[in-house]
Design a protein around this motif. Structure first.
Motif, PDB file in Angstrom:
ATOM      1  N   SER A  41      92.212 -10.478 126.346  1.00 46.28           N
ATOM      2  CA  SER A  41      90.800 -10.638 125.997  1.00 46.28           C
ATOM      3  C   SER A  41      90.628 -10.954 124.511  1.00 46.28           C
ATOM      4  CB  SER A  41      90.013  -9.379 126.375  1.00 46.28           C
ATOM      5  OG  SER A  41      90.303  -8.335 125.477  1.00 46.28           O
ATOM      6  N   GLU A  92      99.424  -4.384 133.594  1.00 52.67           N
ATOM      7  CA  GLU A  92      98.435  -5.437 133.756  1.00 52.67           C
ATOM      8  C   GLU A  92      97.148  -5.111 132.997  1.00 52.67           C
ATOM      9  OE1 GLU A  92      99.818  -7.946 135.231  1.00 52.67           O
ATOM     10  OE2 GLU A  92      98.016  -9.070 134.725  1.00 52.67           O
ATOM     11  N   ARG A 113      98.704 -14.220 127.588  1.00 53.60           N
ATOM     12  CA  ARG A 113      99.269 -12.990 128.137  1.00 53.60           C
ATOM     13  C   ARG A 113     100.558 -12.581 127.420  1.00 53.60           C
ATOM     14  NH1 ARG A 113      98.398 -11.080 133.176  1.00 53.60           N
ATOM     15  NH2 ARG A 113     100.620 -11.046 133.570  1.00 53.60           N
ATOM     16  N   SER A 145      95.680  -7.335 130.029  1.00 55.05           N
ATOM     17  CA  SER A 145      94.328  -7.885 130.075  1.00 55.05           C
ATOM     18  C   SER A 145      93.575  -7.596 128.779  1.00 55.05           C
ATOM     19  CB  SER A 145      93.537  -7.298 131.241  1.00 55.05           C
ATOM     20  OG  SER A 145      94.205  -7.590 132.433  1.00 55.05           O
TER      21      SER A 145
END
Lengths: 127, 385
Positions: free
Chosen positions: B163, B155, B168, B159
């Motif tokens: 960003s 995860e 994802r 992330s």
């Protein structure tokens, strides 16, 4: 270190009648059209003499306007050199057929099945 | 003359053709089975608990991506490459865009090359984490806890990727001659905060597996493959590297800024399931090492080429290779000078590796068949395309 133009000239001198349209894109890419009757010999020569010990797959191409199909055999090497040779084999669009390489390269099996499934190009010797 | 299509045997015909004695039977391990990461057919002919022969077939989720791409514009094609293997979307993007850049003869600005390497390596880490985690649930022992840990750690990497790319899994991030977005503010610090944690976690996993007797019993000398056999049957990627052959596209066919970076090609010695997982874990450490160098070296500058990308790509052909998390990936792209690709052929990494599963399974126990298939880190979605 072998480079693409050396490979091309070596194939051309070994099989002068069977290869045409040789094209060297860079030091590690080359394209050449090989006579369908000689493709097995050319592949064997490349594997035995030029260090192409990695059969990396094949691709089917349907040239509708030219009324022919092509199977492109992708030959590479496991670290002996960086050259990737793309060997084109032409075949007519009606009843397309190209010799099978499966007895020389075990992994040719699925690639040949794929060109059969997607293009109907029969690989003599596969079945 | 029309060539007769060979008939695919039914389950019953296969039984009649292959079962020689009363002690043998054919068992299904798929298309629907708890172990499979996607549907593929694996029938095993067993005598007692031993596998005598394995039959493998795929095509259950054939999506026709190669054909669809012939009917979409060059740019639209990028979104389809995402969906071939959704845990390795960035390297698929790279492979397609790289091939088109060769056709166009484009130079990618240096900053964009660094951004691509950073993201592709991040993508490799998250792909390895989910692949290994999923696999660990298939064997007993330490299995289930690390699966949860790996998903939690993944995860953090996701992330970081999110960003930059805003997505994802299906990023569609790489563009012809550059990338879509620049790195956001604070990306560097975020990475440097996450990496020490990731490194300690990966080392913890390596230690955890080393001390677990069940893991050793299930993994060591199971599904071994010698370097000679691996080469003969056309393996690539980690399956080959675990057997001790340092074959990595980042070295063989250097693209982007890889030649300027220092990294090792991780290899194993025995070529068994344990080595394959060990290679995966140590490769993640190498990827972190690569990204850290990139963060140090990345220059400022444009993230896209100045050249205008034409709608119609000049006629020609290109073959471009990248090291996908699952092995050697190549795309053969042909243009006839139109606004759509004439042909896109994907030489997928897992299609090649998958084929080698059947010889590996001969002679092993049924329970090991699951462990061996899992340790290859399969993605039927990619092999079916």
């Amino acid at each position: 270190m072998t480079n693409a133009s050396e490979v091309l000239s070596s194939i051309q001198s070994a099989f002068p009648a069977a290869v045409s349209d040789g094209k060297v894109e860079s030091d590690d890419r080359l394209w050449v059209t090989v006579d369908s009757k000689k493709i097995r010999d050319v592949c064997k020569y490349m594997t035995d003499k030029l260090g192409f010990d990695h059969y990396a797959g094949s691709a089917g191409v349907d040239w509708i306007a030219r009324n022919e199909m092509e199977v492109v055999e992708i030959m590479a090497s496991y670290g002996i050199h960086n050259v990737v040779a793309m060997l084109k084999v032409k075949t007519p669009r009606d009843n397309p057929s190209v010799p099978s390489l499966v007895d020389m390269y075990w992994n040719a099996n699925w690639y040949e099945r794929e060109t059969w499934e997607m293009f109907g190009i029969s690989r003599r010797g596969q079945w | 003359m029309v060539t007769e299509r060979p008939k695919y045997p039914t389950f019953r015909e296969r039984e009649e053709a292959h079962i020689k004695s009363d002690s043998e039977m054919i068992m299904h391990l798929g298309p629907q089975h708890a172990m499979v990461p996607g549907p593929f057919l694996l029938d095993i002919l067993v005598e007692g608990e031993r596998v005598k022969k394995a039959f493998l077939d795929l095509g259950y989720i054939h999506k026709g991506i190669e054909k669809i791409m012939e009917n979409r514009s060059w740019l639209q094609g990028i979104t389809y490459t995402d969906r071939m293997c959704y845990v390795a979307a960035l390297s698929n993007n790279e492979c397609y865009c790289g091939a088109v850049e060769r056709l166009l003869g484009l130079e990618v600005p240096l900053r964009a090359q660094y951004i691509r390497v950073i993201l592709e390596e991040l993508s490799r880490i998250q792909s390895h984490l989910i692949g290994t985690g999923e696999f660990l649930t298939l064997i007993a022992g330490v299995g289930f806890a690390p699966w949860q840990y790996m998903i939690m750690d993944r995860e953090k990497i996701i992330s970081l990727i999110e960003s930059v790319t805003g997505a994802r899994l299906t990023h569609s991030f790489v563009r012809f001659g550059g990338v879509r977005n620049d790195l956001p503010e604070g990306f560097d610090e975020q990475c440097r905060k996450v990496f020490p944690y990731m490194k300690s976690r990966i080392e913890e996993f390596i230690e955890l597996f080393a001390q677990d007797p069940i893991y050793h019993a299930r993994m060591e000398n199971i599904g071994s493959i010698s370097p000679e056999t691996a080469k003969r049957i056309g393996c690539a990627g980690r399956v080959l590297r675990a057997a001790g052959v340092p074959y990595d596209m980042r070295i063989e066919d250097p693209i982007l800024v890889y030649p300027e970076l220092d990294f090792k090609v991780v290899t194993g010695t025995r070529g068994d399931s344990a080595d394959r997982i060990d290679c995966t874990l140590r490769e993640m450490l190498e990827s972190i090492h690569i990204i850290e160098q990139c963060l140090d070296k990345i220059p400022s500058g444009p993230i896209k080429t100045e050249a205008k990308i034409p709608k119609k790509i000049p006629a020609g052909e290109a073959y471009y290779r990248v090291e996908d998390p699952r092995g050697e990936m190549g795309m053969y792209v042909i243009s006839d000078g139109g606004d759509k690709p004439y042909r896109v052929k994907v030489r997928g990494p897992f299609y090649a590796t998958f084929q080698t599963l059947t010889p590996l399974l001969e002679g092993v126990y049924i329970a090991d068949a699951v462990a061996i298939a899992g340790s290859m880190d399969g993605c039927p979605s990619e092999s079916d395309r």
